[in-house]
Design a protein around this motif. Structure first.
Motif, PDB file in Angstrom:
ATOM      1  N   ASP A 126       0.942  -1.379  -0.210  1.00  0.00           N
ATOM      2  CA  ASP A 126       0.141  -0.103  -0.027  1.00  0.00           C
ATOM      3  C   ASP A 126       0.903   1.230  -0.132  1.00  0.00           C
ATOM      4  OD1 ASP A 126       0.804   0.444   2.539  1.00  0.00           O
ATOM      5  OD2 ASP A 126      -0.733  -0.901   3.438  1.00  0.00           O
ATOM      6  N   ARG A 127       0.381   2.390  -0.128  1.00  0.00           N
ATOM      7  CA  ARG A 127       1.099   3.556  -0.258  1.00  0.00           C
ATOM      8  C   ARG A 127       2.145   3.859   0.739  1.00  0.00           C
ATOM      9  NH1 ARG A 127       1.754   4.403  -4.617  1.00  0.00           N
ATOM     10  NH2 ARG A 127      -0.231   5.139  -5.428  1.00  0.00           N
ATOM     11  N   ALA A 128       1.404   3.561   2.100  1.00  0.00           N
ATOM     12  CA  ALA A 128       2.459   3.908   3.072  1.00  0.00           C
ATOM     13  C   ALA A 128       3.695   3.030   3.258  1.00  0.00           C
ATOM     14  CB  ALA A 128       1.603   3.803   4.623  1.00  0.00           C
ATOM     15  N   ASN A 129       3.470   1.665   3.130  1.00  0.00           N
ATOM     16  CA  ASN A 129       4.384   0.741   2.988  1.00  0.00           C
ATOM     17  C   ASN A 129       5.166   0.825   2.041  1.00  0.00           C
ATOM     18  OD1 ASN A 129       4.170  -0.837   5.373  1.00  0.00           O
ATOM     19  ND2 ASN A 129       2.068  -1.509   4.675  1.00  0.00           N
ATOM     20  N   GLU A 130       4.918   1.229   0.750  1.00  0.00           N
ATOM     21  CA  GLU A 130       5.634   1.586  -0.511  1.00  0.00           C
ATOM     22  C   GLU A 130       6.825   2.525   0.137  1.00  0.00           C
ATOM     23  OE1 GLU A 130       4.714   3.022  -4.921  1.00  0.00           O
ATOM     24  OE2 GLU A 130       4.229   4.621  -3.289  1.00  0.00           O
ATOM     25  N   LYS A 131       6.331   3.557   0.813  1.00  0.00           N
ATOM     26  CA  LYS A 131       7.396   4.604   1.243  1.00  0.00           C
ATOM     27  C   LYS A 131       8.405   3.990   2.138  1.00  0.00           C
ATOM     28  CE  LYS A 131       7.811   8.911   3.934  1.00  0.00           C
ATOM     29  NZ  LYS A 131       7.069   9.908   4.493  1.00  0.00           N
ATOM     30  N   HIS A 132       7.725   3.233   3.140  1.00  0.00           N
ATOM     31  CA  HIS A 132       8.699   2.526   3.948  1.00  0.00           C
ATOM     32  C   HIS A 132       9.714   1.639   3.193  1.00  0.00           C
ATOM     33  CE1 HIS A 132      10.144   1.071   7.730  1.00  0.00           C
ATOM     34  NE2 HIS A 132       9.789  -0.401   7.307  1.00  0.00           N
ATOM     35  N   ALA A 133       9.164   1.016   2.362  1.00  0.00           N
ATOM     36  CA  ALA A 133      10.029  -0.159   1.522  1.00  0.00           C
ATOM     37  C   ALA A 133      11.064   0.837   1.052  1.00  0.00           C
ATOM     38  CB  ALA A 133       9.165  -0.841   0.789  1.00  0.00           C
ATOM     39  N   PHE A 134      10.760   1.775   0.071  1.00  0.00           N
ATOM     40  CA  PHE A 134      11.763   2.482  -0.532  1.00  0.00           C
ATOM     41  C   PHE A 134      12.850   3.219   0.469  1.00  0.00           C
ATOM     42  CE2 PHE A 134      12.394   7.019  -1.804  1.00  0.00           C
ATOM     43  CZ  PHE A 134      13.414   6.994  -2.656  1.00  0.00           C
ATOM     44  N   GLU A 135      12.317   3.661   1.678  1.00  0.00           N
ATOM     45  CA  GLU A 135      13.330   4.310   2.754  1.00  0.00           C
ATOM     46  C   GLU A 135      14.278   3.073   3.028  1.00  0.00           C
ATOM     47  OE1 GLU A 135      11.247   8.306   4.343  1.00  0.00           O
ATOM     48  OE2 GLU A 135      10.639   6.163   5.338  1.00  0.00           O
ATOM     49  N   SER A 136      13.681   2.112   3.230  1.00  0.00           N
ATOM     50  CA  SER A 136      14.665   1.164   3.829  1.00  0.00           C
ATOM     51  C   SER A 136      15.477   0.632   3.013  1.00  0.00           C
ATOM     52  CB  SER A 136      13.474  -0.195   4.149  1.00  0.00           C
ATOM     53  OG  SER A 136      12.726   0.288   5.350  1.00  0.00           O
ATOM     54  N   PHE A 137      15.184   0.466   1.472  1.00  0.00           N
ATOM     55  CA  PHE A 137      16.038   0.094   0.602  1.00  0.00           C
ATOM     56  C   PHE A 137      17.354   0.832   0.304  1.00  0.00           C
ATOM     57  CE2 PHE A 137      17.241   0.786  -3.934  1.00  0.00           C
ATOM     58  CZ  PHE A 137      18.102  -0.420  -3.969  1.00  0.00           C
ATOM     59  N   HIS A 166      10.837   8.387  -9.233  1.00  0.00           N
ATOM     60  CA  HIS A 166       9.416   8.674  -9.093  1.00  0.00           C
ATOM     61  C   HIS A 166       8.991   8.391  -7.619  1.00  0.00           C
ATOM     62  CE1 HIS A 166       5.124   8.688 -10.168  1.00  0.00           C
ATOM     63  NE2 HIS A 166       5.135   7.563  -9.697  1.00  0.00           N
ATOM     64  N   LEU A 167       9.710   7.500  -6.941  1.00  0.00           N
ATOM     65  CA  LEU A 167       9.178   7.413  -5.324  1.00  0.00           C
ATOM     66  C   LEU A 167      10.119   8.433  -4.847  1.00  0.00           C
ATOM     67  CD1 LEU A 167      10.171   3.472  -5.217  1.00  0.00           C
ATOM     68  CD2 LEU A 167       8.069   4.364  -4.634  1.00  0.00           C
ATOM     69  N   MET A 168      11.185   8.871  -4.912  1.00  0.00           N
ATOM     70  CA  MET A 168      11.638  10.040  -4.329  1.00  0.00           C
ATOM     71  C   MET A 168      10.910  11.250  -4.320  1.00  0.00           C
ATOM     72  SD  MET A 168      15.406  11.863  -5.422  1.00  0.00           S
ATOM     73  CE  MET A 168      14.473  12.784  -7.085  1.00  0.00           C
ATOM     74  N   THR A 169      10.210  11.346  -5.724  1.00  0.00           N
ATOM     75  CA  THR A 169       9.480  12.635  -5.775  1.00  0.00           C
ATOM     76  C   THR A 169       7.959  12.450  -5.140  1.00  0.00           C
ATOM     77  OG1 THR A 169      10.316  13.179  -7.877  1.00  0.00           O
ATOM     78  CG2 THR A 169       8.221  14.071  -7.531  1.00  0.00           C
ATOM     79  N   ARG A 170       7.504  11.198  -5.386  1.00  0.00           N
ATOM     80  CA  ARG A 170       6.036  11.091  -4.615  1.00  0.00           C
ATOM     81  C   ARG A 170       6.156  11.237  -3.076  1.00  0.00           C
ATOM     82  NH1 ARG A 170       3.845   5.500  -6.321  1.00  0.00           N
ATOM     83  NH2 ARG A 170       2.711   6.425  -7.700  1.00  0.00           N
ATOM     84  N   HIS A 171       7.174  10.474  -2.419  1.00  0.00           N
ATOM     85  CA  HIS A 171       7.103  10.592  -1.187  1.00  0.00           C
ATOM     86  C   HIS A 171       7.823  11.602  -0.522  1.00  0.00           C
ATOM     87  CE1 HIS A 171       5.027   6.807  -0.861  1.00  0.00           C
ATOM     88  NE2 HIS A 171       5.755   6.113  -1.702  1.00  0.00           N
TER      89      HIS A 171
END
Length: 261
Positions: A126-137, A166-171
């Motif tokens: 989901d969107r919140a966990n997408e952010k967490h996954a991106f940051e953790s990676f 895209h993830l950097m910009t989105r979150h």
């Protein structure tokens, strides 16, 4: 024809010269008898050589390839020196999830102490966990970079760096770290290197089509993986919880992609 790299305008040009099959194109002495209307003669010469190697692969029923001339700044000369910290990266994403798509699984393979490949993944269903996954990676890569300042993150084709931006910009997070990856040349696209290095008997230069050339055997059958990907992504698009079994098969498929890279 099914010649790799042949675009619609190229095909139109070949049809105008009454060249309608890969076999017919490959068997010609020269690519064209006169200057093309669309594109350059050099482009059709390259396509002609590609058709020849594909026809050879069909006739021998075996992977056939030839190395392209070495040119400084292109192909194999662009490969960095290996590092003990090198990582091999692949993302599973679905552009049809509501709200602009979802990068729902980020995976990497790497070696620890010179041993066999280790695989690690971060899920964002989901969107919140997408952010967490991106940051953790990103944090994982940065921490590994401290221990191995010469590491590179290898990927195949442009999807991964595009998704990271895209993830950097989105979150609105990890901007400096992603900028370091991109501007520092830490991300290495093996697709571009392959295309500038090798001519192979394939219709597409996808990672999966090239695996017979370097002997990688997948743990998850591609048809099974495709079904699992569709099941997971259908659930995500509907806002449902993906089936655990399908999700595990997608994870194993992603591991195959990282290991093959």
């Amino acid at each position: 024809t099914f010649t790799a790299g042949l675009g619609r305008l190229h095909a139109k040009e070949l049809y105008a010269h009454e060249i309608t099959t890969l076999t017919g194109f490959a068997k010609r002495t020269t690519a064209l008898d006169e200057s093309p209307t669309h594109g350059t003669a050099e482009t059709y010469d390259k396509l002609h050589r590609q058709a020849r190697i594909q026809l050879e692969g069909r006739r021998t029923d075996a992977p056939c390839h030839e190395l392209l001339p070495i040119t400084q700044g292109l192909g194999l000369t662009r490969l960095p020196h290996p590092s003990a910290g090198d990582m091999f990266f692949d993302i599973e994403g679905d552009p049809y999830v509501h709200g602009g798509g979802l990068e729902y699984l980020l995976g990497v393979a790497f070696r620890e102490n010179g041993e066999e490949l280790v695989y690690r993944e971060w899920r964002g269903l989901d969107r919140a966990n997408e952010k967490h996954a991106f940051e953790s990676f990103v944090d994982f890569v940065m921490n590994r970079l401290e221990a191995h300042p010469d590491l590179h993150v290898y990927h195949y084709n442009h999807y991964e760096p595009t998704a990271l931006k895209h993830l950097m910009t989105r979150h609105a997070t990890r901007e400096d770290e992603v900028d370091k990856l991109l501007r520092g040349g830490l991300l290495v696209d093996l697709y571009a290197i392959v295309k500038q290095s090798v001519r192979a008997s394939v219709e597409r230069y996808s990672l999966k089509d090239l695996e017979p050339f370097f002997g990688y055997e997948r743990n998850v059958d591609l048809r099974e993986a495709s079904l699992a990907l569709r099941a997971v992504e259908s659930a995500l698009e509907l806002g449902d919880e993906p089936d655990a079994g399908a999700l595990e098969r997608v994870r194993a498929h992603n591991r195959d992609d990282c290991a093959a890279t």
